[in-house]
Design an enzyme around this catalytic site. Structure first.
Site, mmCIF file in Angstrom:
data_model
loop_
_atom_site.group_PDB
_atom_site.id
_atom_site.type_symbol
_atom_site.label_atom_id
_atom_site.label_comp_id
_atom_site.label_asym_id
_atom_site.label_seq_id
_atom_site.Cartn_x
_atom_site.Cartn_y
_atom_site.Cartn_z
ATOM 1 N N SER A 126 -8.991 -0.637 -4.404
ATOM 2 C CA SER A 126 -7.968 0.360 -4.104
ATOM 3 C C SER A 126 -6.763 0.210 -5.007
ATOM 4 C CB SER A 126 -7.534 0.199 -2.634
ATOM 5 O OG SER A 126 -6.400 0.992 -2.377
ATOM 6 N N TYR A 151 -4.509 -5.591 4.572
ATOM 7 C CA TYR A 151 -5.591 -4.737 4.064
ATOM 8 C C TYR A 151 -5.600 -4.778 2.534
ATOM 9 C CZ TYR A 151 -7.693 -0.716 1.956
ATOM 10 O OH TYR A 151 -8.415 0.081 1.111
ATOM 11 N N LYS A 155 -8.356 -6.507 -0.582
ATOM 12 C CA LYS A 155 -8.898 -5.895 -1.815
ATOM 13 C C LYS A 155 -8.585 -6.796 -3.012
ATOM 14 C CE LYS A 155 -10.683 -2.333 0.132
ATOM 15 N NZ LYS A 155 -12.160 -2.255 0.261
HETATM 16 C C1 WQD Z 1 0.014 9.706 1.448
HETATM 17 C C2 WQD Z 1 1.447 10.208 1.406
HETATM 18 C C3 WQD Z 1 2.852 9.168 3.040
HETATM 19 C C4 WQD Z 1 0.938 10.799 6.595
HETATM 20 C C5 WQD Z 1 -3.524 4.936 1.985
HETATM 21 C C6 WQD Z 1 -3.884 3.508 1.806
HETATM 22 C C7 WQD Z 1 -4.731 3.356 0.575
HETATM 23 C C8 WQD Z 1 -5.903 4.282 0.664
HETATM 24 C C9 WQD Z 1 -5.454 5.711 0.847
HETATM 25 C C10 WQD Z 1 -7.764 3.039 1.534
HETATM 26 C C11 WQD Z 1 2.472 9.090 1.582
HETATM 27 C C12 WQD Z 1 2.721 10.662 3.307
HETATM 28 C C13 WQD Z 1 1.247 10.487 5.279
HETATM 29 C C14 WQD Z 1 1.834 11.613 7.350
HETATM 30 C C15 WQD Z 1 3.270 11.762 5.430
HETATM 31 N N1 WQD Z 1 -6.761 3.890 1.728
HETATM 32 N N2 WQD Z 1 2.386 10.959 4.719
HETATM 33 N N3 WQD Z 1 2.970 12.065 6.729
HETATM 34 O O1 WQD Z 1 -0.557 5.553 2.126
HETATM 35 O O2 WQD Z 1 -0.916 6.685 -0.136
HETATM 36 O O3 WQD Z 1 -2.745 5.354 0.903
HETATM 37 O O4 WQD Z 1 -4.671 5.742 2.049
HETATM 38 O O5 WQD Z 1 -8.146 2.554 0.514
HETATM 39 O O6 WQD Z 1 -5.168 2.022 0.511
HETATM 40 O O7 WQD Z 1 -2.702 2.778 1.608
HETATM 41 O O8 WQD Z 1 -2.137 7.531 1.886
HETATM 42 O O9 WQD Z 1 -2.473 9.600 3.158
HETATM 43 O O10 WQD Z 1 -1.375 7.605 4.322
HETATM 44 O O11 WQD Z 1 -0.099 8.877 2.599
HETATM 45 O O12 WQD Z 1 4.315 12.188 4.907
HETATM 46 O O13 WQD Z 1 1.620 11.938 8.561
HETATM 47 O O14 WQD Z 1 1.642 11.093 2.516
HETATM 48 O O15 WQD Z 1 4.175 8.737 3.281
HETATM 49 O O16 WQD Z 1 3.611 9.404 0.791
HETATM 50 P P1 WQD Z 1 -1.461 6.256 1.183
HETATM 51 P P2 WQD Z 1 -1.561 8.426 3.080
#
Ligand code: WQD
Length: 348
Positions: A126, A151, A155
């Site tokens: 990741s 987590y 990785k």
């Molecule tokens: C994306 C953006 C949030 C939810 C995670 C893991 C990563 C991978 C992918 C496994 C961010 C914003 C989110 C919400 C929001 N997983 N957001 N409101 O955190 O980039 O990555 O998932 O491998 O390891 O860390 O993905 O989709 O959670 O967030 O504003 O209700 O959307 O702050 O900027 P992230 P995400």
């Protein structure tokens, strides 16, 4: 016919990879203990592929179960290893479960390769290993930073375990560092099945649009970005699945340049949260109800991939757009029906 093990094969990326493997004529065995998915994903895979791969309900972190399972399959030509716990927030609350599950299963699978070094091994890594990269786009040479969560640490440590195993025992491996996987299969027969309240942006958007959740909270509007919201590289899950086959065939065909290779898998395009919302609304003609909320702890400001190495060395590039992914995610959500947000198989 070459035989490939897909661990976590009933999961989001695993199921899409299984479909691509079956389409290319591989014999596919899925190992999944349903820790984070549902058995009827297998029906969706069959509906798309026209054949039902073998599924074994096995806990790969359990030495006896994993040992018996692998002993019954001494002839894998490839292993694509997705099975792991992957919720960033949950990993902070249950770090020992994450280390035991994610790293225990990895070590048991790598022991298999000691007896079968010709078996290609793909590790699901990741972009979280980079934390907030100093330079954007993020290349594979960017320094790995102290993990922000157990987590992310599994990785990082996982890659180190593989590197040491390759050096000591002569098998080969490729780690694929994903950016943000989104979307669903265009048939809407398989897709993302977040159990409980979605932590990730896109499944929350689709469930909110389906009336299963309230307004979307946009975490942070004061980031130093074009519109103040955080930037990510959102890659269609089918593009991601196809990259795994390309990487595995690179190893099977003996085309690797080193025994352990690492590739970033992204589109190279960063999108803000507000841009994702707009892309969803354009693709689906659904209106998203949202409002700003404070920043979420652990979030980086911006992350998007340098795609040069994947294009020039792996010979792969993402081809599906953000809007296409939004449309596919929405059709999948609609196929799940109103009541069950944690999802039976779609495609009704
Ligand atoms: C994306 C953006 C949030 C939810 C995670 C893991 C990563 C991978 C992918 C496994 C961010 C914003 C989110 C919400 C929001 N997983 N957001 N409101 O955190 O980039 O990555 O998932 O491998 O390891 O860390 O993905 O989709 O959670 O967030 O504003 O209700 O959307 O702050 O900027 P992230 P995400």
């Amino acid at each position: 016919m070459k035989k490939v093990l897909v661990t976590g094969g009933l999961g989001f990326i695993g199921s899409h990879t299984a479909v691509e493997l079956l389409a290319k004529g591989y014999e596919v065995v899925l190992a999944d203990n349903l820790a984070n998915t549902r058995p009827d994903v297998l029906d969706g895979i069959e509906r798309i592929a026209g054949k039902r791969p073998e599924w074994v309900n096995v806990d790969l972190a359990d030495q006896q179960q994993c040992g018996e399972f692998l002993a019954a399959h001494p002839d894998f030509d490839g292993i694509i290893h997705f099975a792991a716990f992957k919720a960033v927030g949950e990993s902070v609350d249950k770090p020992l479960d994450y280390y035991q599950n994610n790293l225990g299963s990895l070590c048991l699978l790598l022991q298999y390769l000691r007896g079968r070094p010709e078996c290609a091994f793909i590790f699901s890594s990741s972009c979280t290993v980079y934390g907030q990269a100093d330079e954007l786009p993020v290349s594979e040479g960017a320094p790995v930073k102290p993990a922000e969560s157990p987590y992310g640490n599994t990785k990082q440590i996982g890659e180190e375990i593989i590197r040491d195993g390759v050096a000591a025992h002569g098998f080969k491996a490729i780690a694929l560092r994903y950016f943000n996987p989104i979307g669903a299969h265009p048939t809407a027969a398989i897709g993302e099945l977040p159990l409980g309240v979605p932590q990730n942006l896109v499944p929350f958007i689709t469930q909110s649009a389906a009336g299963l959740r309230g307004a979307l909270k946009v975490f942070g509007n004061d980031y130093p970005t074009s519109d103040g919201t955080a930037v990510r590289d959102y890659i269609h899950v089918v593009d991601l699945a196809q990259a795994h086959i390309v990487a595995m065939e690179r190893m099977i065909d003996g085309r690797t340049a080193e025994d352990f290779e690492v590739f970033n898998l992204g589109t190279g395009q960063g999108s803000t949260v507000l841009e994702v919302i707009k892309a969803f609304e354009r693709a689906t003609e659904q209106k998203i109800d949202w409002d700003f909320a404070p920043r979420r702890a652990g979030d980086v400001i911006a992350a998007y991939a340098d795609t040069k190495r994947a294009a020039e060395v792996l010979g792969w590039r993402a081809s599906r757009s953000l809007e296409e992914a939004m449309g596919d995610a929405w059709r999948w959500q609609q196929s799940l029906g109103e009541s069950d947000s944690s999802g039976a198989t779609g495609g009704k």
